[in-house]
Design a protein around this motif. Structure first.
Motif, mmCIF file in Angstrom:
data_model
loop_
_atom_site.group_PDB
_atom_site.id
_atom_site.type_symbol
_atom_site.label_atom_id
_atom_site.label_comp_id
_atom_site.label_asym_id
_atom_site.label_seq_id
_atom_site.Cartn_x
_atom_site.Cartn_y
_atom_site.Cartn_z
ATOM 1 N N UNK A 1 0.832 -1.201 0.000
ATOM 2 C CA UNK A 1 0.000 0.000 0.000
ATOM 3 C C UNK A 1 0.863 1.246 0.000
ATOM 4 N N UNK A 2 0.290 2.339 -0.491
ATOM 5 C CA UNK A 2 0.963 3.634 -0.468
ATOM 6 C C UNK A 2 0.304 4.499 0.610
ATOM 7 N N UNK A 3 1.108 4.963 1.564
ATOM 8 C CA UNK A 3 0.588 5.752 2.678
ATOM 9 C C UNK A 3 0.929 7.217 2.502
ATOM 10 N N UNK A 4 0.041 8.061 2.991
ATOM 11 C CA UNK A 4 0.335 9.491 3.025
ATOM 12 C C UNK A 4 1.467 9.765 4.011
ATOM 13 N N UNK A 5 1.359 9.175 5.182
ATOM 14 C CA UNK A 5 2.302 9.439 6.278
ATOM 15 C C UNK A 5 2.767 8.129 6.887
ATOM 16 N N UNK A 6 4.078 7.999 7.052
ATOM 17 C CA UNK A 6 4.638 6.893 7.815
ATOM 18 C C UNK A 6 5.452 7.460 8.959
ATOM 19 N N UNK A 7 5.250 6.904 10.134
ATOM 20 C CA UNK A 7 5.976 7.331 11.318
ATOM 21 C C UNK A 7 6.780 6.147 11.842
ATOM 22 N N UNK A 8 8.070 6.353 11.999
ATOM 23 C CA UNK A 8 8.935 5.350 12.625
ATOM 24 C C UNK A 8 9.357 5.937 13.963
ATOM 25 N N UNK A 9 8.853 5.350 15.052
ATOM 26 C CA UNK A 9 9.134 5.988 16.331
ATOM 27 C C UNK A 9 8.612 5.220 17.522
ATOM 28 N N UNK A 10 8.321 5.958 18.576
ATOM 29 C CA UNK A 10 8.115 5.381 19.901
ATOM 30 C C UNK A 10 6.655 5.230 20.283
#
Length: 332
Positions: free
Chosen positions: A4-13
């Motif tokens: 899938x194509x996401x608007x926003x990806x967050x890599x975090x806590x």
């Protein structure tokens, strides 16, 4: 999911907040009675991700939680808020990250954070997330996970020509110089800017100079948030720093400062997807975050936002109402 194509990806806590309210903060070695306890979902990365999802962005989280009660609840909370969770892993090697928070009647707080499973997000798991990262419109990282992991993630996004946002929080003085060079948007608050530049950042003028220093290190653009003074934006080297004002509010709980910052950053993510420019992004982010500090919040918490015509109306609400008997706490 990774196709899938996401608007926003967050890599975090992801942090579980264990909050006690008491008349005052205890002294060393002292036990006192509190008058309320509740549990919330926190963590800078998760806060930003939830806010972006609540604003309508197609959002995914890359994170690590424990294989425990808090971890199970955290994943369910993401799902309840429309965040894709296929890349949120669980481990038996550490507990879900937690923050023990005491808040007194004056709104002051004392906090102990145990990162736990957050620090176990590995390079192998980032490689599993690469197909999704490479298709995202915007990716954001912070420093509540291993700095090495955040740096690797930003490099992966940059190589895939994905717009990168870096929030250097909590700030470290020996930040790897590559963080500056691979950040399309470098967003920090005044205390983080002070630590990184070694210069005071208390006024708009000082923030402008700090922004120029950060851009000179390679950042595509810089946003420095200044609380009641709004924020300062610098779009590119050689340009002039610009202040984006905000409206002062009364804080109920200074623990909300992190939540308001994350609300603003989550709003900024969506604005970058929609507007593709830094100045209006900062303005929208300031608008989206300014009321959040006026109610007691953490991540399940960020303010309720409603779109009307071309602007955003912000309705502050209590986001600690995890049980029916929890009272609403309004402050307008």
């Amino acid at each position: 999911m990774t196709e899938e194509a996401f608007d926003v990806m967050v890599v975090g806590s992801c942090m579980t907040d264990l909050v006690s309210q008491a008349p005052r903060l205890p002294k060393a070695g002292e036990t006192i009675h509190g008058h309320k306890f509740f549990i919330g979902f926190g963590g800078k990365g998760a806060n930003q991700c939830i806010q972006a999802a609540r604003l309508g962005a197609k959002t995914a989280m890359v994170a690590k939680v424990g294989k425990d009660f808090f971890g199970d609840n955290y994943i369910q909370n993401f799902k309840d808020n429309g965040v894709h969770t296929d890349l949120v892993g669980q481990t038996s090697d550490a507990a879900t990250g937690a923050a023990s928070i005491i808040v007194n009647d004056a709104g002051e707080n004392a906090i102990v954070i145990v990162a736990g499973a957050n620090m176990l997000l590995s390079s192998e798991e980032l490689q599993e997330a690469l197909p999704a990262i490479s298709r995202a419109k915007v990716l954001v990282c912070q420093l509540e996970i291993s700095p090495k992991t955040s740096l690797q993630t930003l490099r992966m996004a940059r190589e895939s020509k994905v717009k990168t946002i870096f929030n250097p929080a909590p700030a470290i003085s020996d930040l790897d110089p590559d963080f500056y060079r691979i950040s399309d948007v470098f967003c920090c608050n005044e205390s983080e800017a002070e630590l990184l530049t070694g210069s005071p950042v208390a006024t708009v003028e000082e923030a402008g100079r700090a922004a120029q220093e950060l851009v000179s290190r390679g950042c595509g653009s810089v946003i420095i948030t200044l609380g009641a003074q709004g924020c300062v934006v610098l779009g590119a080297q050689g340009s002039t720093p610009k202040q984006v004002p905000t409206t002062a509010v009364t804080a109920v709980d200074t623990t909300c400062v992190e939540g308001s910052g994350s609300a603003a950053e989550g709003g900024m993510l969506v604005s970058l997807v929609e507007l593709h420019a830094v100045d209006p992004v900062a303005s929208h982010a300031s608008l989206r975050g300014r009321w959040v500090v006026s109610c007691a919040i953490r991540e399940p918490a960020t303010a309720l936002l409603v779109r009307w015509r071309s602007t955003w109306l912000i309705i502050p609400r209590c986001l600690w109402r995890r049980w029916p008997e929890e009272p609403l706490r309004w402050q307008q």
